[in-house]
Structures are given as structure tokens and as C-alpha cells.
Design an enzyme around this catalytic site. Structure first.
Site, PDB file in Angstrom:
ATOM      1  N   CYS A 186      36.637 -19.833 -22.592  1.00 41.72           N
ATOM      2  CA  CYS A 186      35.902 -21.081 -22.447  1.00 41.72           C
ATOM      3  C   CYS A 186      36.033 -21.878 -23.738  1.00 41.72           C
ATOM      4  CB  CYS A 186      34.437 -20.815 -22.171  1.00 41.72           C
ATOM      5  SG  CYS A 186      34.182 -19.680 -20.815  1.00 41.72           S
ATOM      6  N   ARG A 237      42.643 -22.905 -22.655  1.00 37.87           N
ATOM      7  CA  ARG A 237      41.923 -21.658 -22.911  1.00 37.87           C
ATOM      8  C   ARG A 237      41.262 -21.072 -21.670  1.00 37.87           C
ATOM      9  NH1 ARG A 237      40.607 -20.726 -28.318  1.00 37.87           N
ATOM     10  NH2 ARG A 237      38.997 -19.343 -27.561  1.00 37.87           N
ATOM     11  N   TRP A 281      35.591 -20.686 -17.912  1.00 35.87           N
ATOM     12  CA  TRP A 281      36.380 -19.686 -17.188  1.00 35.87           C
ATOM     13  C   TRP A 281      35.342 -18.725 -16.648  1.00 35.87           C
ATOM     14  CZ3 TRP A 281      37.582 -14.349 -17.726  1.00 35.87           C
ATOM     15  CH2 TRP A 281      38.747 -13.929 -17.083  1.00 35.87           C
ATOM     16  N   ASN A 312      29.687 -19.924 -24.749  1.00 34.87           N
ATOM     17  CA  ASN A 312      30.776 -18.974 -24.505  1.00 34.87           C
ATOM     18  C   ASN A 312      30.227 -17.577 -24.771  1.00 34.87           C
ATOM     19  OD1 ASN A 312      32.431 -21.150 -24.181  1.00 34.87           O
ATOM     20  ND2 ASN A 312      33.513 -20.905 -26.124  1.00 34.87           N
ATOM     21  N   GLY A 313      30.679 -16.608 -24.009  1.00 34.48           N
ATOM     22  CA  GLY A 313      30.213 -15.235 -24.228  1.00 34.48           C
ATOM     23  C   GLY A 313      29.376 -14.772 -23.050  1.00 34.48           C
ATOM     24  N   GLU A 362      57.481  -6.382 -20.912  1.00 37.61           N
ATOM     25  CA  GLU A 362      57.095  -7.744 -21.259  1.00 37.61           C
ATOM     26  C   GLU A 362      57.772  -8.758 -20.318  1.00 37.61           C
ATOM     27  OE1 GLU A 362      54.876  -9.172 -22.781  1.00 37.61           O
ATOM     28  OE2 GLU A 362      55.615 -11.161 -23.270  1.00 37.61           O
ATOM     29  N   LYS A 380      55.705 -11.356 -18.006  1.00 33.96           N
ATOM     30  CA  LYS A 380      55.918 -12.812 -18.047  1.00 33.96           C
ATOM     31  C   LYS A 380      56.095 -13.350 -16.625  1.00 33.96           C
ATOM     32  CE  LYS A 380      54.783 -13.831 -21.029  1.00 33.96           C
ATOM     33  NZ  LYS A 380      54.239 -12.955 -22.002  1.00 33.96           N
ATOM     34  N   GLU A 424      52.786 -13.201 -14.605  1.00 31.03           N
ATOM     35  CA  GLU A 424      51.761 -14.132 -15.082  1.00 31.03           C
ATOM     36  C   GLU A 424      51.969 -15.546 -14.552  1.00 31.03           C
ATOM     37  OE1 GLU A 424      50.227 -12.940 -19.502  1.00 31.03           O
ATOM     38  OE2 GLU A 424      52.321 -13.502 -19.366  1.00 31.03           O
ATOM     39  N   HIS A 428      62.346   8.539 -10.630  1.00 24.32           N
ATOM     40  CA  HIS A 428      61.190   9.373 -10.268  1.00 24.32           C
ATOM     41  C   HIS A 428      60.161   8.581  -9.476  1.00 24.32           C
ATOM     42  CE1 HIS A 428      62.877  12.494 -12.726  1.00 24.32           C
ATOM     43  NE2 HIS A 428      62.957  11.648 -13.742  1.00 24.32           N
ATOM     44  N   LYS A 478      43.832 -17.963 -21.925  1.00 24.46           N
ATOM     45  CA  LYS A 478      44.667 -17.740 -23.103  1.00 24.46           C
ATOM     46  C   LYS A 478      44.067 -16.668 -24.006  1.00 24.46           C
ATOM     47  CE  LYS A 478      47.980 -18.491 -25.966  1.00 24.46           C
ATOM     48  NZ  LYS A 478      49.182 -17.726 -25.584  1.00 24.46           N
TER      49      LYS A 478
HETATM   50  C1  G6P Z   1      45.167 -12.628 -22.498  1.00 17.14           C
HETATM   51  C2  G6P Z   1      46.394 -13.509 -22.385  1.00 17.14           C
HETATM   52  C3  G6P Z   1      47.647 -12.689 -22.686  1.00 17.14           C
HETATM   53  C4  G6P Z   1      47.520 -12.021 -24.047  1.00 17.14           C
HETATM   54  C5  G6P Z   1      46.258 -11.154 -24.125  1.00 17.14           C
HETATM   55  C6  G6P Z   1      46.003 -10.655 -25.537  1.00 17.14           C
HETATM   56  O1  G6P Z   1      45.127 -11.746 -21.444  1.00 17.14           O
HETATM   57  O2  G6P Z   1      46.495 -14.088 -21.090  1.00 17.14           O
HETATM   58  O3  G6P Z   1      48.770 -13.549 -22.697  1.00 17.14           O
HETATM   59  O4  G6P Z   1      48.650 -11.247 -24.294  1.00 17.14           O
HETATM   60  O5  G6P Z   1      45.126 -11.923 -23.743  1.00 17.14           O
HETATM   61  O6  G6P Z   1      45.731 -11.757 -26.365  1.00 17.14           O
HETATM   62  P1  G6P Z   1      45.778 -11.738 -27.938  1.00 17.14           P
HETATM   63  O7  G6P Z   1      45.328 -13.128 -28.326  1.00 17.14           O
HETATM   64  O8  G6P Z   1      44.807 -10.693 -28.392  1.00 17.14           O
HETATM   65  O9  G6P Z   1      47.158 -11.452 -28.353  1.00 17.14           O
END
Ligand code: G6P
Length: 608
Positions: free
Chosen positions: A2, A27, A74, A100-101, A481, A485, A488, A504, A603
Site C-alpha cells: 500500500c 506498489r 492492496w 499500511n500494515g 527465476e 517471471k 508473474e 523424476h 511490489k
Molecule cells: C514480492 C514481489 C517479488 C519480490 C518479492 C521479494 O513478492 O512481487 O517480485 O521478489 O516480493 O521482494 P524484495 O523487495 O524483498 O526483494
């Protein structure tokens, strides 16, 4: 996650709040709202969906006033509807809160307040704060907020205004980032520096437990018992252009293309080519402490966890120290083996991920020294770790992390190099790795020059319902990764596996409908990977291979090939991950996804 913005000064608050919210939309963004104070009354506007919806509402029914707060949400408590959007007002409409929180004792406080006749109009935990401040108000907003904070359990960044004590924002922080922006006869409150960068570069980062009283002419920071505190003024050192798209279709594409520069920035002034080592000013680890480390725990979430897996292989290979890589959310709730000789490396782009922060605190509590590899300067992890390496990748706006990932790998390599050279790695090997690091930016440019090729491959696979990503050794995390990607941003189901492990289980999935991406550069395990490609081909799978040279062994086995330059094996992930970022990006664009703001994701996840 948020976003919070607040303004108090001589200008109209609404356009400033809306502009700030837009800067933070990346965010977390399922609803938004603002509250402005004028002529002794608070007015709010809220809307579900993107900020553009809120903008529409504000345009239709404008609101005037020179002090206000805004929020992008969010959802955690209750669905992303207008009634759950912030700001939340107290029963009598005199207090507006953005938060936020998570307020952990919200249910208890709700029952208590309901007993006193307060009616709740939302499903949120935040609303209790508004009513509580009203209940405790006795002439001064900061007094009421302080009193309310004594009743609240949980985490918060809050910004609160009241028509009964106008012309000020009272902000408080515990576990959720918040800063004050200092202007001339105007001040801002924000959870993210990007929200206020257009107006000022002078900021004060609040610490947990701080309460700030922010007015047009100045600000004060106190603790929850009203004792005055001194907080230093920091300067944001990046440009507005860093948070603008600058001609690129999406932030993600811009950030992918920034990687030659960001990787260079991660190494600037740190690489010592002639000694095959690195200089890392912020480690805060003495020679003796570096020598005393007998195990390393790397903890992180998401993409950062993947760079941690690569870091493990580098550190074990070069330093011969055992390394465990832990999901932060798991690490914090078990009984991990940590001693005073443990180094805990914490990886986080944002420096605010709640689980990662909690894991770091847990490691510290158990006696480990902590080292934060963080991108956001002044973030909580960066301020609480014992030492750190900033990534210097600049603001990453696209939700799917790209440039921060490659910078993390480079920062891990720099640290591994330094530690290894102290612990017996030969200068020759050190120099080889240092030279390879030095060459990376130009090599990344070569990869990016071929982006169009990946766009063509993406066209072929944009309708695939599933994807498998395979790699071995240091390229196994690259496969993970790559799959992440794609998931996501394109919402295609994708899995990453160690190439040999495929037989396996996942091999059962392979048929002519299953594209399989192999990360297969010419490295120590290349021949083994070729055998795995054969296994896929034998089952009619379609193979997309990331390769590094014209390999006779691959003739007839690979349907689509993308070539990357060669480097030392340990650094291959930096080059190999970039085509996979491009593949995910182009597929997502072709499928019409919102690449920079994919559904359901945030984010930076500042709640558990
Ligand atoms: C969220 C984001 C990811 C990110 C993860 C860790 O889930 O959507 O893209 O890798 O947080 O974030 P950080 O800021 O701790 O790297």
C-alpha cells in the site's frame, strides 16, 4: 504494497496527492482514496480500482483544501471495494486515517468501540484507528494519536488528519516505512520517496516507534511518550527520470534495458581488478570477523530468494563455507541453527519485505551478524542490518523484479570474491572472476541487442498453457527465476526444475504441447544438459535453448535457440537470466497482460 501520501502547505492538496498516488501505484493498487481538510471539515473521495478511477471521481466532484492524505490499497482485510478503501473516517467524521500494515488486535478494539456506540462501515482493521483517535481526542491530535498507539498491537505506517486540530498531519511508524518530505513552507508524508520526489529531495526517514507532527512551517518527531527525537535529514540521490518510463512501453522493459548500467553501478568503485578482489565499504565486518564465519544463511523471498540460490553456489565454490538458503517466511518460524559465527545475508530489493525483515531480526536475536543486500536506500532492512551492500540499481517500478535480480547476483559475487580472497582463493582465480565481472555490462548489451529475436520466439509460444524451465548447477536457479517471471506477468503456468530431476516426475507432462526452456550455456555440465534435452526431444517436447556457442551436440535437438556470450560459469546466471526476462515480457505483452502491475501482486509485501 500500500502507499501513503500526505500534504500540508500553501498549495491545493488534491492534485499533489493524486500525482503522489500515481507514482506509488506500482506498489499495490486495488483501490485508492484521499481526504482533504478545508473550512473546518474533512471531505473524502474513494474508488475501487486504479488511481484513474479515483481521478475521475475527483474531477466529477472536486475537493479543495491545503492539507490532506491519500492512499493506494492492496487488500488484506476485506475485498477491494470503495467502502474498504482508505481513508477511513471516525464516526463523527472529524478524523481521517490512512494506514499500511495490520492492526492485530483490531477485533478486540472493534468490540470495545462498538460497546461505546461506534458503528463500523468497513471490513478493515484500519477503521478502528479512526474511531479510537476520535474517542481519545482531547484537544490535540498528536496526543490522541499517541494514546491510540498505546492501545494498538500490530504494524503500521499511519497518516492522520483531523478537522478538530487542522493544519497538521500526525504520522507514526511501526514496521511500515514512512518518511517526511521537507519543502519550503510545505511538508509531505509518504511511504515511498518516489511519491514526493517531484517536490523535494530532502527527506527524514522515520524509525519504528516515531510519531511525527507535520505542519506547513515545520515538523517535529517524538516518541509515543512525547519525548522529542532528533532524526537526520537525508537526500534522495536519484533523478525523477529514474521513476519515469522514458520512451519505453513499460517500466519492466526499461528496467531490463537498464541492466548494462545497473550492473556497472553495482560494481562501481568496488572491483579491484589487479588484486582479484573487491572493496565493500559498508560491510562493517573486521578481518577477524570475516575469518571467523563458519556458516552462512541467506534469507529472502521471491526473486531475491533465487539470487540467494546463486549466491550459495558462488560462496561455497569460492569460499568453501557451508551456505543454507532459506525462505524468510519459513526461517522465521522454525528453530534454525544460528551461532555467533553465522553470517546471515539478507537479500531484498525493497528492504521492506515483512518476512525478510522478521527473518533478519530473528537471526540477529540468535547472535548472527547480518548483512543486507538491499536496493532501496534508507529502507528498514538497510537500517537495521549490521552491515550492507547497496545494489545501486535505482528505483525498480515494474512489479516483476529484473534489474535488482542481476544486481543482487553481482553484489553476491563481489562479496564472495572478497571473502574468498581472504580465505585462500588464489589471486589468479580472483583476477579471472574480477575480469569476468568487469566484462559483464558490455556482454549484457550484446544480449539486449538480440531482444528482437526473443520477441519472435515469444510470438510462437504466446498461447502455450504451460512451460517448463530446466537448468543445472548455477543455472538451475536461473530456470526457477525464468519460470517465476513468466508466471508473474503472463499468468502462464510455469515450473523450474533441475534438468536431471525432470525425469523424476515432470517428464510425465512432456508432449508436443509443452515448451521446455533449457538454460544450456557451454559450462562444466553442458554435456549432462544435452542428455536431458535428448530426453525431452524423445517425448516430442519443443525445446527453446539458451546457448553460448555453436554446439554440434545440439544439432537437430533444439527448436529455437538464443545465444548469449560466455563468461566464467559462476557468472553465467547474469547473462542467462536476461533472455528469460525478455521472453516473459514479450509473451505477457502479446497476451495483453498489464506487465508492470500484474494481477494480485504487489511490489513490496510489507505484511506477513
Ligand atoms: C514480492 C514481489 C517479488 C519480490 C518479492 C521479494 O513478492 O512481487 O517480485 O521478489 O516480493 O521482494 P524484495 O523487495 O524483498 O526483494
Amino acid at each position: 504494497m500500500c502507499g501513503i501520501i500526505g500534504y500540508v502547505g500553501g498549495r491545493e492538496a488534491t492534485p499533489l496527492l493524486i500525482a503522489g498516488l500515481k507514482r506509488m501505484e506500482y506498489r499495490g493498487y486495488d483501490s485508492a482514496g484521499l481526504a482533504v481538510l478545508a473550512d473546518g471539515a474533512l471531505t473524502t473521495r474513494r474508488a475501487a480500482g486504479k488511481i484513474a478511477r479515483l481521478e475521475g471521481t475527483v474531477a466529477a466532484t472536486p475537493l479543495a483544501g491545503q492539507c490532506g492524505v491519500g492512499h493506494t490499497r492492496w487488500a488484506t482485510h476485506g475485498p477491494p471495494t470503495e467502502r474498504n478503501a482508505h481513508p477511513h473516517l471516525s464516526k463523527d467524521g472529524t478524523v481521517a486515517v490512512v494506514h499500511n500494515g495490520i492492526i492485530e488486535n483490531a477485533n478486540t478494539l472493534r468490540s470495545l468501540l462498538q460497546g461505546k456506540g461506534y458503528e463500523f462501515r468497513s471490513d478493515t482493521d484500519t477503521e478502528v484507528v479512526a474511531h479510537l483517535v476520535q474517542e481519545l481526542f482531547n484537544g490535540s491530535l498528536e496526543e490522541a494519536v499517541r494514546a491510540a498507539l498505546h492501545e494498538i498491537e500490530g504494524t503500521y505506517g499511519v497518516a492522520i488528519i483531523s478537522s478538530r486540530d487542522p493544519g497538521k498531519i500526525v504520522a507514526a511508524r511501526k514496521g511500515s516505512p514512512l518518511l517526511i518530505g521537507i519543502g519550503e513552507n510545505e511538508h509531505f508524508v509518504a511511504s515511498d520517496a518516489s511519491a514526493i520526489l517531484a517536490h523535494t529531495r530532502q527527506v527524514v526517514y522515520l524509525d519504528d516507534g516515531d510519531v511525527a507532527v507535520v505542519e506547513a512551517g515545520g515538523y517535529r518527531v517524538i516518541d509515543t511518550n512525547a519525548a522529542p527525537l532528533t532524526r537526520k535529514v537525508d537526500r534522495i540521490d536519484w533523478e525523477l527520470g529514474a521513476i519515469e518510463r522514458g520512451g519505453f512501453a513499460h517500466f519492466m522493459l526499461k528496467e531490463i534495458f537498464e541492466q548494462p548500467q545497473t550492473v556497472e553501478n553495482a560494481m562501481r568503485g568496488r572491483l579491484i581488478l589487479e588484486d582479484g578482489t573487491s572493496k565493500l565499504g559498508g560491510l562493517n565486518l573486521t578481518h577477524d570477523q570475516l575469518m571467523a564465519i563458519d556458516n552462512i544463511i541467506i534469507t529472502a523471498c521471491g526473486t531475491s530468494w533465487h539470487s540467494g540460490l546463486i549466491g550459495k553456489l558462488m560462496l561455497e565454490e569460492l569460499c568453501r563455507i557451508p551456505v543454507a538458503v532459506e525462505y524468510a517466511s519459513e526461517f522465521r518460524y522454525r528453530n534454525p541453527i544460528v551461532t555467533e559465527r553465522t553470517l546471515c545475508i539478507v537479500l531484498s530489493q525493497s528492504g521492506e519485505t515483512a518476512d525478510t525483515l522478521a527473518a533478519m531480526r530473528e537471526a540477529k536475536r540468535r547472535g548472527a551478524r547480518t548483512l543486507g543486500l538491499v536496493n532501496v536506500v534508507g529502507s528498514t532492512i538497510a537500517r537495521e542490518d549490521d552491515g550492507g551492500i547497496y545494489l545501486h540499481a535505482g528505483p525498480e517500478i515494474g512489479v516483476a523484479s529484473t534489474k535488482a535480480f542481476t544486481s543482487q547476483v553481482v553484489a553476491l559475487a563481489l562479496f564472495a570474491l572478497k571473502l574468498a580472497r581472504k580465505r585462500g582463493l588464489s589471486v589468479t582465480r580472483g583476477m579471472e572472476i574480477a575480469q569476468a565481472l568487469h566484462a559483464l555490462p558490455a556482454q549484457i548489451r550484446e544480449v539486449l541487442d538480440r531482444a528482437e529475436q526473443m520477441e519472435h520466439i515469444a510470438e510462437e509460444f504466446k498461447r502455450a498453457p504451460n512451460f517448463l524451465y530446466l537448468g543445472r548447477g548455477v543455472n538451475f536457479p536461473v530456470a526457477l527465476e525464468g519460470a517465476l517471471k513468466l508466471k508473474e506477468i503472463s499468468y502462464i503456468h510455469a515450473e523450474g526444475y533441475p534438468a536431471a530431476e525432470m525425469k523424476h516426475g515432470p517428464i510425465a507432462l512432456i508432449d508436443e504441447m509443452m515448451p521446455v526452456v533449457f538454460v544450456a550455456p557451454h559450462d562444466a555440465v553442458f554435456d549432462k544438459v544435452v542428455s536431458n534435452i535428448q530426453e525431452v526431444k524423445a517425448r516430442k517436447g519443443t525445446v527453446i535453448a539458451i546457448t553460448s556457442r555453436d554446439e554440434p551436440a545440439l544439432k537437430g535437438l533444439v527448436d529455437y535457440e538464443f545465444r548469449i556470450p560466455e563468461t566464467v560459469d559462476l557468472l553465467m546466471p547474469v547473462l542467462a537470466s536476461i533472455p528469460l526476462q525478455l521472453l516473459a515480457y514479450y509473451i505477457a505483452v502479446k497476451r495483453g497482460s498489464n506487465v508492470d502491475q500484474p494481477r494480485n501482486l504487489a511490489k513490496s509485501v510489507t505484511v506477513e
